[in-house]
Design a protein around this motif. Structure first.
Motif, mmCIF file in Angstrom:
data_model
loop_
_atom_site.group_PDB
_atom_site.id
_atom_site.type_symbol
_atom_site.label_atom_id
_atom_site.label_comp_id
_atom_site.label_asym_id
_atom_site.label_seq_id
_atom_site.Cartn_x
_atom_site.Cartn_y
_atom_site.Cartn_z
ATOM 1 N N SER A 1 0.901 -0.991 0.018
ATOM 2 C CA SER A 1 0.028 0.085 0.175
ATOM 3 C C SER A 1 1.019 1.024 0.008
ATOM 4 O O SER A 1 2.035 1.136 0.500
ATOM 5 C CB SER A 1 -0.903 0.028 0.994
ATOM 6 N N THR A 2 0.299 2.389 -0.356
ATOM 7 C CA THR A 2 1.190 3.389 -0.633
ATOM 8 C C THR A 2 0.512 4.835 -0.359
ATOM 9 O O THR A 2 -0.938 4.782 0.052
ATOM 10 C CB THR A 2 1.330 3.838 -2.063
ATOM 11 N N LYS A 3 1.276 5.745 0.183
ATOM 12 C CA LYS A 3 0.663 7.002 0.809
ATOM 13 C C LYS A 3 1.562 8.005 -0.059
ATOM 14 O O LYS A 3 2.692 8.133 0.003
ATOM 15 C CB LYS A 3 0.748 7.145 2.196
ATOM 16 N N TYR A 4 0.938 9.289 -0.337
ATOM 17 C CA TYR A 4 1.522 10.386 -0.920
ATOM 18 C C TYR A 4 1.041 11.629 -0.295
ATOM 19 O O TYR A 4 -0.161 11.646 0.156
ATOM 20 C CB TYR A 4 1.445 10.522 -2.530
ATOM 21 N N THR A 5 1.921 12.603 -0.321
ATOM 22 C CA THR A 5 1.490 13.817 0.280
ATOM 23 C C THR A 5 0.766 14.574 -0.901
ATOM 24 O O THR A 5 0.979 14.206 -2.195
ATOM 25 C CB THR A 5 2.535 14.792 0.516
ATOM 26 N N ASP A 6 -0.300 15.288 -0.557
ATOM 27 C CA ASP A 6 -1.229 15.828 -1.779
ATOM 28 C C ASP A 6 -0.563 16.638 -2.896
ATOM 29 O O ASP A 6 -1.020 16.425 -4.153
ATOM 30 C CB ASP A 6 -2.340 16.823 -0.876
ATOM 31 N N SER A 7 0.457 17.197 -2.632
ATOM 32 C CA SER A 7 1.066 18.058 -3.703
ATOM 33 C C SER A 7 1.752 17.262 -4.771
ATOM 34 O O SER A 7 2.061 17.902 -5.861
ATOM 35 C CB SER A 7 2.106 19.074 -3.169
ATOM 36 N N VAL A 8 1.931 15.866 -4.483
ATOM 37 C CA VAL A 8 2.905 15.110 -5.465
ATOM 38 C C VAL A 8 1.621 14.062 -6.282
ATOM 39 O O VAL A 8 2.130 13.396 -7.128
ATOM 40 C CB VAL A 8 3.887 14.540 -4.893
ATOM 41 N N LYS A 9 0.586 13.898 -5.729
ATOM 42 C CA LYS A 9 -0.438 13.089 -6.283
ATOM 43 C C LYS A 9 -0.561 13.198 -7.541
ATOM 44 O O LYS A 9 -0.801 14.374 -8.126
ATOM 45 C CB LYS A 9 -1.814 13.008 -5.488
ATOM 46 N N GLY A 10 -0.660 12.187 -8.283
ATOM 47 C CA GLY A 10 -0.863 12.268 -9.870
ATOM 48 C C GLY A 10 0.598 12.655 -10.584
ATOM 49 O O GLY A 10 0.653 12.341 -11.626
ATOM 50 N N ARG A 11 1.507 12.876 -9.858
ATOM 51 C CA ARG A 11 2.763 13.202 -10.717
ATOM 52 C C ARG A 11 3.840 12.276 -10.291
ATOM 53 O O ARG A 11 4.696 11.929 -11.092
ATOM 54 C CB ARG A 11 3.250 14.492 -10.264
ATOM 55 N N PHE A 12 3.959 11.745 -8.825
ATOM 56 C CA PHE A 12 5.025 10.884 -8.523
ATOM 57 C C PHE A 12 4.238 9.466 -8.185
ATOM 58 O O PHE A 12 3.250 9.439 -7.918
ATOM 59 C CB PHE A 12 5.548 11.225 -7.168
ATOM 60 N N THR A 13 5.274 8.436 -8.282
ATOM 61 C CA THR A 13 4.966 7.120 -8.133
ATOM 62 C C THR A 13 6.021 6.495 -7.232
ATOM 63 O O THR A 13 6.999 6.338 -7.729
ATOM 64 C CB THR A 13 4.832 6.270 -9.667
ATOM 65 N N ILE A 14 5.646 5.961 -6.242
ATOM 66 C CA ILE A 14 6.630 5.228 -5.672
ATOM 67 C C ILE A 14 6.461 3.675 -5.661
ATOM 68 O O ILE A 14 5.410 3.092 -5.939
ATOM 69 C CB ILE A 14 6.527 5.263 -3.947
ATOM 70 N N SER A 15 7.441 2.821 -5.939
ATOM 71 C CA SER A 15 7.552 1.479 -6.026
ATOM 72 C C SER A 15 8.846 0.675 -5.492
ATOM 73 O O SER A 15 9.616 1.376 -4.881
ATOM 74 C CB SER A 15 7.479 1.087 -7.606
ATOM 75 N N ARG A 16 8.662 -0.432 -5.128
ATOM 76 C CA ARG A 16 9.764 -1.327 -4.447
ATOM 77 C C ARG A 16 9.974 -2.483 -5.066
ATOM 78 O O ARG A 16 9.218 -3.436 -5.494
ATOM 79 C CB ARG A 16 9.470 -1.305 -3.046
ATOM 80 N N ASP A 17 11.503 -3.005 -5.081
ATOM 81 C CA ASP A 17 11.664 -4.272 -5.557
ATOM 82 C C ASP A 17 12.330 -5.062 -3.941
ATOM 83 O O ASP A 17 13.276 -4.948 -3.545
ATOM 84 C CB ASP A 17 12.984 -4.208 -6.512
ATOM 85 N N ASN A 18 11.309 -5.844 -3.647
ATOM 86 C CA ASN A 18 11.679 -6.440 -2.408
ATOM 87 C C ASN A 18 12.926 -7.417 -2.583
ATOM 88 O O ASN A 18 13.567 -7.610 -1.510
ATOM 89 C CB ASN A 18 10.337 -7.478 -1.703
ATOM 90 N N PHE A 19 13.064 -8.017 -3.528
ATOM 91 C CA PHE A 19 14.418 -8.849 -3.831
ATOM 92 C C PHE A 19 15.652 -8.185 -3.669
ATOM 93 O O PHE A 19 16.595 -8.639 -3.277
ATOM 94 C CB PHE A 19 14.182 -9.697 -5.154
ATOM 95 N N LYS A 20 15.524 -6.803 -4.121
ATOM 96 C CA LYS A 20 16.716 -6.044 -4.256
ATOM 97 C C LYS A 20 16.557 -5.165 -2.850
ATOM 98 O O LYS A 20 17.808 -4.330 -2.809
ATOM 99 C CB LYS A 20 17.042 -5.269 -5.541
ATOM 100 N N ASN A 21 15.832 -5.098 -1.956
ATOM 101 C CA ASN A 21 15.711 -4.181 -1.103
ATOM 102 C C ASN A 21 15.769 -2.613 -1.498
ATOM 103 O O ASN A 21 16.460 -1.890 -0.965
ATOM 104 C CB ASN A 21 16.623 -4.504 -0.056
#
Length: 122
Positions: A57-77
Motif C-alpha cells: 500500500s502507498t501513501k503520498y503527500t497531496d502536492s505530488v499525487k498524480g505526478r510521483f509514483t513510489i515502487s519497490r523491489d523486495n528482492f533487491k531491498n
C-alpha cells in the motif's frame, strides 16, 4: 550495520522527470516499509511518499499525487520514486527512509539515507 544508498538526483527543467533509487544493505532480516521525504531550504522535512511490504500500500503527500509514483523491489531491498511533471517547488533534498527488522523478533528500527539533491529550474 545497515546502509541506505540513494541515487538519481540532479538538475531538471520544469515539466521534466527524474527517477530516484534507494538500496538498503547490511544486516537485514526484513523491511517493513520504505519511503521518501524531502526538505527544502528553510522548511521542515516532509513525507513525500511511502510504501509498505506485503500488499505494498502507498501513501503520498497531496502536492505530488498524480505526478510521483513510489515502487519497490523486495528482492533487491530497493525503493524507487518516479517523479514526473516536476515543478520548481519540488526542489529539495530527498531522503530515503526504511523501517528495518535486523533479526528475527527484533524491534523495527528507522534508518535514513544521506539525501540526494533535486533541483527543478530553467
Amino acid at each position: 550495520q545497515v546502509q541506505l544508498v540513494e541515487s538519481g538526483g540532479g538538475l531538471v527543467q520544469p515539466g521534466g522527470s527524474l527517477r530516484l533509487s534507494c538500496a538498503a544493505s547490511g544486516n537485514i532480516y526484513t523491511i517493513n516499509s520504505m519511503g521518501w521525504y524531502r526538505q527544502a531550504p528553510g522548511k521542515e522535512r516532509e513525507l513525500v511518499a511511502r510504501i509498505s511490504s506485503g500488499v505494498q500500500s502507498t501513501k503520498y503527500t497531496d502536492s505530488v499525487k498524480g505526478r510521483f509514483t513510489i515502487s519497490r523491489d523486495n528482492f533487491k531491498n530497493t525503493v524507487y520514486l518516479q517523479m514526473n511533471s516536476l515543478k520548481p517547488e519540488d526542489t529539495a533534498v530527498y531522503y530515503c527512509n526504511a523501517e528495518i527488522v535486523r533479526a528475527l523478533l527484533a524491534v523495527p528500527t528507522d534508518y535514513w539515507g544521506q539525501g540526494t539533491q533535486v533541483t527543478v529550474s530553467s
